[in-house]
Structure formats: C-alpha cells, structure tokens
Design a protein around this motif. Structure first.
Motif, PDB file in Angstrom:
ATOM      1  N   LEU A 154      39.125  32.384   9.517  1.00 57.51           N
ATOM      2  CA  LEU A 154      40.120  31.433  10.031  1.00 57.51           C
ATOM      3  C   LEU A 154      40.233  30.548   8.925  1.00 57.51           C
ATOM      4  N   VAL A 155      39.386  30.074   8.035  1.00 58.42           N
ATOM      5  CA  VAL A 155      39.819  29.028   7.040  1.00 58.42           C
ATOM      6  C   VAL A 155      40.898  29.552   6.274  1.00 58.42           C
ATOM      7  N   PHE A 156      40.863  30.965   5.827  1.00 56.64           N
ATOM      8  CA  PHE A 156      42.125  31.237   4.895  1.00 56.64           C
ATOM      9  C   PHE A 156      43.187  31.887   5.758  1.00 56.64           C
ATOM     10  N   ASN A 157      43.016  32.475   6.901  1.00 53.35           N
ATOM     11  CA  ASN A 157      44.328  32.795   7.778  1.00 53.35           C
ATOM     12  C   ASN A 157      45.139  31.658   8.406  1.00 53.35           C
ATOM     13  N   ILE A 158      44.703  30.533   8.724  1.00 55.19           N
ATOM     14  CA  ILE A 158      45.249  29.332   9.391  1.00 55.19           C
ATOM     15  C   ILE A 158      46.138  28.892   8.268  1.00 55.19           C
ATOM     16  N   ARG A 175      56.407  28.755   2.520  1.00 56.74           N
ATOM     17  CA  ARG A 175      55.978  29.235   0.974  1.00 56.74           C
ATOM     18  C   ARG A 175      55.581  30.850   0.861  1.00 56.74           C
ATOM     19  N   VAL A 176      55.183  31.278   2.117  1.00 57.21           N
ATOM     20  CA  VAL A 176      55.022  32.955   1.984  1.00 57.21           C
ATOM     21  C   VAL A 176      55.752  33.670   2.823  1.00 57.21           C
ATOM     22  N   ARG A 177      56.169  34.854   2.568  1.00 57.90           N
ATOM     23  CA  ARG A 177      57.099  35.585   3.594  1.00 57.90           C
ATOM     24  C   ARG A 177      56.784  36.831   3.587  1.00 57.90           C
ATOM     25  N   PRO A 178      55.903  37.033   4.980  1.00 61.94           N
ATOM     26  CA  PRO A 178      54.971  38.209   5.321  1.00 61.94           C
ATOM     27  C   PRO A 178      56.234  39.051   5.829  1.00 61.94           C
ATOM     28  N   ASN A 179      55.689  40.358   5.706  1.00 58.54           N
ATOM     29  CA  ASN A 179      56.543  41.521   6.044  1.00 58.54           C
ATOM     30  C   ASN A 179      56.266  41.805   7.559  1.00 58.54           C
ATOM     31  N   LYS A 180      57.115  41.409   8.351  1.00 56.64           N
ATOM     32  CA  LYS A 180      56.961  41.525   9.700  1.00 56.64           C
ATOM     33  C   LYS A 180      56.606  42.792  10.383  1.00 56.64           C
ATOM     34  N   VAL A 181      57.073  43.907   9.882  1.00 56.57           N
ATOM     35  CA  VAL A 181      56.692  45.286  10.286  1.00 56.57           C
ATOM     36  C   VAL A 181      55.124  45.485  10.091  1.00 56.57           C
ATOM     37  N   SER A 182      54.581  44.870   9.057  1.00 57.78           N
ATOM     38  CA  SER A 182      53.066  45.062   8.425  1.00 57.78           C
ATOM     39  C   SER A 182      52.326  44.235   9.573  1.00 57.78           C
ATOM     40  N   TRP A 183      52.951  42.958   9.656  1.00 54.74           N
ATOM     41  CA  TRP A 183      52.096  42.132  10.462  1.00 54.74           C
ATOM     42  C   TRP A 183      51.949  42.490  12.108  1.00 54.74           C
ATOM     43  N   LEU A 184      53.173  42.884  12.517  1.00 54.27           N
ATOM     44  CA  LEU A 184      53.039  43.248  13.931  1.00 54.27           C
ATOM     45  C   LEU A 184      51.986  44.593  14.008  1.00 54.27           C
ATOM     46  N   LEU A 185      51.860  45.323  13.300  1.00 61.10           N
ATOM     47  CA  LEU A 185      51.306  46.522  13.356  1.00 61.10           C
ATOM     48  C   LEU A 185      49.711  46.312  13.030  1.00 61.10           C
ATOM     49  N   TRP A 186      49.612  45.466  12.202  1.00 62.38           N
ATOM     50  CA  TRP A 186      48.262  44.768  11.878  1.00 62.38           C
ATOM     51  C   TRP A 186      47.610  44.152  13.044  1.00 62.38           C
ATOM     52  N   SER A 187      48.541  43.748  13.875  1.00 63.71           N
ATOM     53  CA  SER A 187      47.942  43.084  15.203  1.00 63.71           C
ATOM     54  C   SER A 187      47.655  44.200  16.159  1.00 63.71           C
ATOM     55  N   THR A 219      44.028  36.890  14.179  1.00 64.59           N
ATOM     56  CA  THR A 219      44.638  36.329  13.196  1.00 64.59           C
ATOM     57  C   THR A 219      46.167  36.827  12.699  1.00 64.59           C
ATOM     58  N   THR A 220      45.870  38.207  12.815  1.00 62.65           N
ATOM     59  CA  THR A 220      47.318  38.881  12.210  1.00 62.65           C
ATOM     60  C   THR A 220      48.362  38.671  13.274  1.00 62.65           C
ATOM     61  N   ALA A 221      48.206  38.505  14.779  1.00 62.93           N
ATOM     62  CA  ALA A 221      49.133  38.405  15.505  1.00 62.93           C
ATOM     63  C   ALA A 221      49.575  36.825  15.494  1.00 62.93           C
ATOM     64  N   LEU A 222      48.663  35.954  15.050  1.00 65.66           N
ATOM     65  CA  LEU A 222      48.925  34.648  14.953  1.00 65.66           C
ATOM     66  C   LEU A 222      50.018  34.557  13.725  1.00 65.66           C
ATOM     67  N   ILE A 223      49.900  35.208  12.516  1.00 65.70           N
ATOM     68  CA  ILE A 223      50.734  35.244  11.467  1.00 65.70           C
ATOM     69  C   ILE A 223      51.951  35.998  11.766  1.00 65.70           C
ATOM     70  N   PHE A 224      52.070  36.809  12.345  1.00 66.94           N
ATOM     71  CA  PHE A 224      53.121  37.650  13.047  1.00 66.94           C
ATOM     72  C   PHE A 224      54.153  36.640  13.706  1.00 66.94           C
ATOM     73  N   ILE A 225      53.448  36.046  14.729  1.00 68.03           N
ATOM     74  CA  ILE A 225      54.238  34.791  15.619  1.00 68.03           C
ATOM     75  C   ILE A 225      54.686  33.904  14.746  1.00 68.03           C
ATOM     76  N   CYS A 226      53.906  33.349  13.846  1.00 71.09           N
ATOM     77  CA  CYS A 226      54.537  32.375  12.772  1.00 71.09           C
ATOM     78  C   CYS A 226      55.633  32.522  11.929  1.00 71.09           C
ATOM     79  N   SER A 227      55.610  34.036  11.601  1.00 75.11           N
ATOM     80  CA  SER A 227      56.812  34.554  10.608  1.00 75.11           C
ATOM     81  C   SER A 227      57.967  34.383  11.338  1.00 75.11           C
ATOM     82  N   PHE A 228      58.174  34.037  12.910  1.00 82.89           N
ATOM     83  CA  PHE A 228      59.526  33.713  13.142  1.00 82.89           C
ATOM     84  C   PHE A 228      59.993  32.330  13.361  1.00 82.89           C
ATOM     85  N   MET A 229      59.002  31.403  12.842  1.00 86.85           N
ATOM     86  CA  MET A 229      59.082  30.118  12.976  1.00 86.85           C
ATOM     87  C   MET A 229      60.116  29.243  11.923  1.00 86.85           C
TER      88      MET A 229
END
Length: 194
Positions: free
Chosen positions: A13-17, A27-39, A67-77
């Motif tokens: 949580l300390v590193f993923n939040i 500042r970072v640009r996650p690949n949505k395909v990866s993060w969705l499927l990682w969820s 945490t991966t679901a959280l990052i996937f959701i954040c990638s749309f913001m």
C-alpha cells in the motif's frame, strides 16, 4: 508469522498508493491493458485458492488485485496518464482474456491458477516492453513492493500445495523482472557517471 503478511500488505500500500497518485497527476503512464488484466488474473487466483478454503497466505494476492484495480481506475483520471495501446497490447490482452475464459469453462482450481498465471504473463508483456523502451514512464517501487508482498504469504501458509504456492511465486518473479527492467537504465546511468 502471520504478522509478516500485514507488513507485506502495508509495504504494498505504501508503494502503490503513491503510484496511483503519480498516475492521477500524469507522472507515470501505466499501460491500461496490463493493469486491467493484472486486476482480473490475481482476483481469479485468489478466488480459485479460496475455493479450497481460506488461509492467510492468500492475503497478499488479495492485496495485489486490489491495488492493481486502484491503479487501473486512476489511469482514467488524467489525460497525461494515457499510454497508447498498440496492436501488440491488444493481442496480449486477447490471449490473456482467452486464458481466463478457458479457466471459466473448467472450474478446476489448479487449472484455474495455471490459466490465471498465463493471463497475467500476457498482461505483463506490454508493460515489460514499455518499461524496456521507455523506463521513464514507470517507477520501480510498486513492483518491488509486489515482490515483498507476495513473499510474505509464505510465512502464513498452512497448506503447501500448488494451489496455494503457484500464484505468490509467480507474482514474486514477474514483479522482480519488471522492477529490474525499469531500474536497469538508471543503474547504467549511474555506472556511466562513475
């Protein structure tokens, strides 16, 4: 020893939040395909293992998919967080989804975990390729936290079987590979300045 999984969850949580926040601010640009499927894949691994009964060794996998679901959701913001999805990403995503469908048809927990791992590998490939080519679009911290989080599950396992061990071992390996791919350019830069 179960306290170790709570330490692992806290580290995750300390590193993923902050990674989620870095995604929101662009500042970072996650690949949505990866993060969705990682969820999805860890969720399947978690629920497949849970079908054999709960043990605290599954908690790191629960944290992983949360945490991966959280990052996937954040990638749309934030539009700055956008990463162009290419044909290769789509192919990996489709193979990953196919693996999940095959799992759904079998309902066998060991087979489910095998296909969840295959799906997760196919989801990881676009991020590994992106991190290799453009390491500045990623940060290593959540992946190192993923290694630590998955490793803590071994301290709490009461049943040592393929069903309980496979996904945590896989998570340690894939997160370690991604962290090394991201860090390699930084290490080379440091060596070049020495």
């Amino acid at each position: 020893m179960q306290f170790m999984i709570f330490i692992g969850a806290a580290v995750s949580l300390v590193f993923n939040i902050p990674y989620a926040w870095a995604t929101i601010i662009g500042r970072v640009r996650p690949n949505k395909v990866s993060w969705l499927l990682w969820s999805i894949a860890p969720a399947i691994g978690f629920f497949a293992a849970l079908s054999r009964g709960w043990n605290w060794g599954q908690f790191p996998v629960l944290i992983s998919f949360s945490t991966t679901a959280l990052i996937f959701i954040c990638s749309f913001m934030n539009r700055k967080s956008f990463w162009a999805i290419e044909r290769f990403d789509v192919i990996c995503g489709l193979v990953s989804l196919l693996a999940l469908v095959v799992w759904g048809l079998t309902r066998e927990p060991d087979l489910a975990i095998c296909f969840a791992i295959l799906a997760d590998i196919m989801a990881a490939i676009p991020t590994i390729v992106k991190a290799w080519r453009y390491p500045e679009t990623e940060t290593w911290e959540p992946f190192v936290a993923g290694v630590f989080n998955a490793g803590t599950g071994f301290f709490a396992m009461s049943v040592w079987s393929f069903t309980s061990l496979a996904f945590p071992i896989y998570l340690m390996l894939v997160n370690g590979i991604i962290a090394l791919v991201i860090l390699r350019k930084k290490w080379w830069r440091v060596k070049a300045h020495d």
